[in-house]
Design a protein around this motif. Structure first.
Motif, PDB file in Angstrom:
ATOM      1  N   ILE A 120      -8.611  -6.234 -17.265  1.00  0.00           N
ATOM      2  CA  ILE A 120      -8.917  -4.804 -17.177  1.00  0.00           C
ATOM      3  C   ILE A 120     -10.109  -4.585 -16.261  1.00  0.00           C
ATOM      4  O   ILE A 120     -10.069  -3.738 -15.364  1.00  0.00           O
ATOM      5  CB  ILE A 120      -9.178  -4.225 -18.585  1.00  0.00           C
ATOM      6  N   TYR A 121     -11.175  -5.361 -16.472  1.00  0.00           N
ATOM      7  CA  TYR A 121     -12.359  -5.207 -15.631  1.00  0.00           C
ATOM      8  C   TYR A 121     -12.103  -5.684 -14.206  1.00  0.00           C
ATOM      9  O   TYR A 121     -12.822  -5.315 -13.289  1.00  0.00           O
ATOM     10  CB  TYR A 121     -13.571  -5.908 -16.247  1.00  0.00           C
ATOM     11  N   GLY A 122     -11.075  -6.470 -14.005  1.00  0.00           N
ATOM     12  CA  GLY A 122     -10.688  -6.889 -12.656  1.00  0.00           C
ATOM     13  C   GLY A 122      -9.776  -5.882 -11.978  1.00  0.00           C
ATOM     14  O   GLY A 122      -9.272  -6.135 -10.880  1.00  0.00           O
ATOM     15  N   GLY A 123      -9.522  -4.752 -12.648  1.00  0.00           N
ATOM     16  CA  GLY A 123      -8.683  -3.712 -12.062  1.00  0.00           C
ATOM     17  C   GLY A 123      -7.197  -3.996 -12.140  1.00  0.00           C
ATOM     18  O   GLY A 123      -6.401  -3.394 -11.418  1.00  0.00           O
ATOM     19  N   ARG A 124      -6.790  -4.908 -13.013  1.00  0.00           N
ATOM     20  CA  ARG A 124      -5.381  -5.300 -13.113  1.00  0.00           C
ATOM     21  C   ARG A 124      -4.852  -5.040 -14.525  1.00  0.00           C
ATOM     22  O   ARG A 124      -4.219  -5.888 -15.135  1.00  0.00           O
ATOM     23  CB  ARG A 124      -5.243  -6.763 -12.740  1.00  0.00           C
ATOM     24  N   THR A 125      -5.091  -3.855 -15.033  1.00  0.00           N
ATOM     25  CA  THR A 125      -4.731  -3.512 -16.410  1.00  0.00           C
ATOM     26  C   THR A 125      -3.252  -3.685 -16.683  1.00  0.00           C
ATOM     27  O   THR A 125      -2.860  -4.308 -17.674  1.00  0.00           O
ATOM     28  CB  THR A 125      -5.149  -2.056 -16.718  1.00  0.00           C
ATOM     29  N   GLU A 126      -2.410  -3.115 -15.818  1.00  0.00           N
ATOM     30  CA  GLU A 126      -0.963  -3.192 -16.053  1.00  0.00           C
ATOM     31  C   GLU A 126      -0.493  -4.641 -16.071  1.00  0.00           C
ATOM     32  O   GLU A 126       0.273  -5.041 -16.942  1.00  0.00           O
ATOM     33  CB  GLU A 126      -0.213  -2.397 -14.983  1.00  0.00           C
ATOM     34  N   VAL A 127      -0.989  -5.431 -15.145  1.00  0.00           N
ATOM     35  CA  VAL A 127      -0.633  -6.856 -15.099  1.00  0.00           C
ATOM     36  C   VAL A 127      -1.086  -7.554 -16.370  1.00  0.00           C
ATOM     37  O   VAL A 127      -0.335  -8.331 -16.973  1.00  0.00           O
ATOM     38  CB  VAL A 127      -1.245  -7.532 -13.848  1.00  0.00           C
ATOM     39  N   GLY A 128      -2.320  -7.279 -16.819  1.00  0.00           N
ATOM     40  CA  GLY A 128      -2.851  -7.915 -18.022  1.00  0.00           C
ATOM     41  C   GLY A 128      -2.004  -7.627 -19.249  1.00  0.00           C
ATOM     42  O   GLY A 128      -1.676  -8.530 -20.023  1.00  0.00           O
ATOM     43  N   PHE A 129      -1.638  -6.360 -19.440  1.00  0.00           N
ATOM     44  CA  PHE A 129      -0.786  -6.007 -20.581  1.00  0.00           C
ATOM     45  C   PHE A 129       0.580  -6.679 -20.480  1.00  0.00           C
ATOM     46  O   PHE A 129       1.097  -7.225 -21.449  1.00  0.00           O
ATOM     47  CB  PHE A 129      -0.597  -4.494 -20.669  1.00  0.00           C
ATOM     48  N   LYS A 130       1.191  -6.636 -19.290  1.00  0.00           N
ATOM     49  CA  LYS A 130       2.530  -7.214 -19.125  1.00  0.00           C
ATOM     50  C   LYS A 130       2.527  -8.718 -19.381  1.00  0.00           C
ATOM     51  O   LYS A 130       3.421  -9.238 -20.045  1.00  0.00           O
ATOM     52  CB  LYS A 130       3.097  -6.878 -17.754  1.00  0.00           C
ATOM     53  N   VAL A 131       1.519  -9.402 -18.873  1.00  0.00           N
ATOM     54  CA  VAL A 131       1.421 -10.846 -19.103  1.00  0.00           C
ATOM     55  C   VAL A 131       1.283 -11.138 -20.592  1.00  0.00           C
ATOM     56  O   VAL A 131       1.969 -12.005 -21.131  1.00  0.00           O
ATOM     57  CB  VAL A 131       0.250 -11.463 -18.294  1.00  0.00           C
ATOM     58  N   LEU A 132       0.408 -10.398 -21.284  1.00  0.00           N
ATOM     59  CA  LEU A 132       0.223 -10.597 -22.723  1.00  0.00           C
ATOM     60  C   LEU A 132       1.524 -10.373 -23.485  1.00  0.00           C
ATOM     61  O   LEU A 132       1.927 -11.202 -24.309  1.00  0.00           O
ATOM     62  CB  LEU A 132      -0.871  -9.666 -23.256  1.00  0.00           C
ATOM     63  N   PHE A 133       2.215  -9.286 -23.214  1.00  0.00           N
ATOM     64  CA  PHE A 133       3.459  -8.988 -23.915  1.00  0.00           C
ATOM     65  C   PHE A 133       4.543 -10.020 -23.596  1.00  0.00           C
ATOM     66  O   PHE A 133       5.304 -10.412 -24.485  1.00  0.00           O
ATOM     67  CB  PHE A 133       3.940  -7.575 -23.576  1.00  0.00           C
ATOM     68  N   GLU A 134       4.622 -10.469 -22.349  1.00  0.00           N
ATOM     69  CA  GLU A 134       5.607 -11.501 -21.985  1.00  0.00           C
ATOM     70  C   GLU A 134       5.310 -12.818 -22.685  1.00  0.00           C
ATOM     71  O   GLU A 134       6.227 -13.522 -23.126  1.00  0.00           O
ATOM     72  CB  GLU A 134       5.651 -11.678 -20.463  1.00  0.00           C
ATOM     73  N   GLU A 135       4.020 -13.166 -22.804  1.00  0.00           N
ATOM     74  CA  GLU A 135       3.650 -14.391 -23.526  1.00  0.00           C
ATOM     75  C   GLU A 135       4.019 -14.286 -25.006  1.00  0.00           C
ATOM     76  O   GLU A 135       4.519 -15.248 -25.599  1.00  0.00           O
ATOM     77  CB  GLU A 135       2.150 -14.667 -23.377  1.00  0.00           C
ATOM     78  N   ILE A 136       3.783 -13.132 -25.599  1.00  0.00           N
ATOM     79  CA  ILE A 136       4.144 -12.928 -27.012  1.00  0.00           C
ATOM     80  C   ILE A 136       5.651 -13.014 -27.181  1.00  0.00           C
ATOM     81  O   ILE A 136       6.145 -13.682 -28.092  1.00  0.00           O
ATOM     82  CB  ILE A 136       3.594 -11.576 -27.523  1.00  0.00           C
ATOM     83  N   HIS A 137       6.393 -12.358 -26.301  1.00  0.00           N
ATOM     84  CA  HIS A 137       7.859 -12.408 -26.351  1.00  0.00           C
ATOM     85  C   HIS A 137       8.346 -13.854 -26.279  1.00  0.00           C
ATOM     86  O   HIS A 137       9.159 -14.293 -27.101  1.00  0.00           O
ATOM     87  CB  HIS A 137       8.444 -11.577 -25.203  1.00  0.00           C
ATOM     88  N   GLY A 138       7.823 -14.601 -25.304  1.00  0.00           N
ATOM     89  CA  GLY A 138       8.233 -16.002 -25.138  1.00  0.00           C
ATOM     90  C   GLY A 138       7.912 -16.856 -26.347  1.00  0.00           C
ATOM     91  O   GLY A 138       8.723 -17.685 -26.770  1.00  0.00           O
ATOM     92  N   ALA A 139       6.736 -16.654 -26.929  1.00  0.00           N
ATOM     93  CA  ALA A 139       6.344 -17.436 -28.111  1.00  0.00           C
ATOM     94  C   ALA A 139       7.254 -17.133 -29.298  1.00  0.00           C
ATOM     95  O   ALA A 139       7.655 -18.047 -30.024  1.00  0.00           O
ATOM     96  CB  ALA A 139       4.883 -17.154 -28.475  1.00  0.00           C
ATOM     97  N   ILE A 140       7.580 -15.869 -29.498  1.00  0.00           N
ATOM     98  CA  ILE A 140       8.447 -15.509 -30.625  1.00  0.00           C
ATOM     99  C   ILE A 140       9.843 -16.074 -30.428  1.00  0.00           C
ATOM    100  O   ILE A 140      10.442 -16.620 -31.368  1.00  0.00           O
ATOM    101  CB  ILE A 140       8.474 -13.975 -30.819  1.00  0.00           C
ATOM    102  N   VAL A 141      10.376 -15.995 -29.211  1.00  0.00           N
ATOM    103  CA  VAL A 141      11.700 -16.568 -28.925  1.00  0.00           C
ATOM    104  C   VAL A 141      11.686 -18.068 -29.211  1.00  0.00           C
ATOM    105  O   VAL A 141      12.573 -18.601 -29.892  1.00  0.00           O
ATOM    106  CB  VAL A 141      12.126 -16.301 -27.458  1.00  0.00           C
TER     107      VAL A 141
END
Length: 195
Positions: free
Chosen positions: A62-83
């Motif tokens: 977020i502080y690096g100006g990449r909020t959308e990327v940060g959220f998407k990466v987090l959600f994709e990691e959670i999705h992958g872990a649950i799968v």
């Protein structure tokens, strides 16, 4: 409270802290295990645990100006872990809000979600605004859930001017039962955000 359900598959997360620059950060989130799946509760629990563990990394993006990327990466990691961990036997919705407030600046707010759990912004005077986009297609059917199918992480970033009393995150079962006015009253009458 599980209401009319046999098992509560909801899980929540709240992380608050102060950054080295003095800004106050609050992260609030809710996950709701997909009903009818054997491990919905495990999926929602895993999601909020990973949000809690990923807060520092998310704040850095977020502080690096990449909020959308940060959220998407987090959600994709959670999705992958649950799968990987639950093998298709559990899925969950997830809504997460990150608020950053620093003296002399408007409050910054980033919100991301998948599914139909919601985050609400409560304004002074009782105004309520929905910050998330629902993936509900009909009745209680949703088009995507972490651990089942992930097609789009909805991300919204903005500055909040005019004040904010609080943020409320809740699963679909709660927002159907309670009136939005109740949320505002709850915040105005509670001595602490943890209540």
């Amino acid at each position: 409270d599980r209401g009319t359900r046999g098992e509560n598959e909801d899980a929540g997360v709240l992380v608050m802290g102060r950054l080295s620059n003095g800004a106050v950060v609050a992260v609030i989130g809710v996950a709701d295990g997909v009903g009818g799946m054997e491990l919905g509760s495990a999926a929602s629990g895993r999601a909020v645990t990973m949000v809690r563990e990923g807060v520092a990394s998310l704040i850095q993006t977020i502080y690096g100006g990449r909020t959308e990327v940060g959220f998407k990466v987090l959600f994709e990691e959670i999705h992958g872990a649950i799968v990987k961990e639950l093998g298709g036997r559990g899925g969950t919705t997830l809504s997460v809000a990150v608020a950053v407030a620093a003296e002399g600046y408007p409050m910054w707010l980033g919100v991301a979600n998948v599914g139909d759990s919601a985050v609400y912004l409560i304004r002074p005077g009782g105004g309520v605004e929905v910050l998330t986009q629902s993936d509900r297609v009909e009745g209680n059917v949703i088009s995507q859930a972490l651990g089942v199918r992930l097609s789009e992480v909805h991300v919204r970033v903005r500055q909040i001017s005019g004040g904010c009393v609080g943020l409320v995150a809740m699963s679909d079962g709660v927002d159907e039962v309670l009136d939005k006015v109740f949320y505002a009253c709850l915040l105005y009458t509670s001595p602490s955000p943890r209540d």
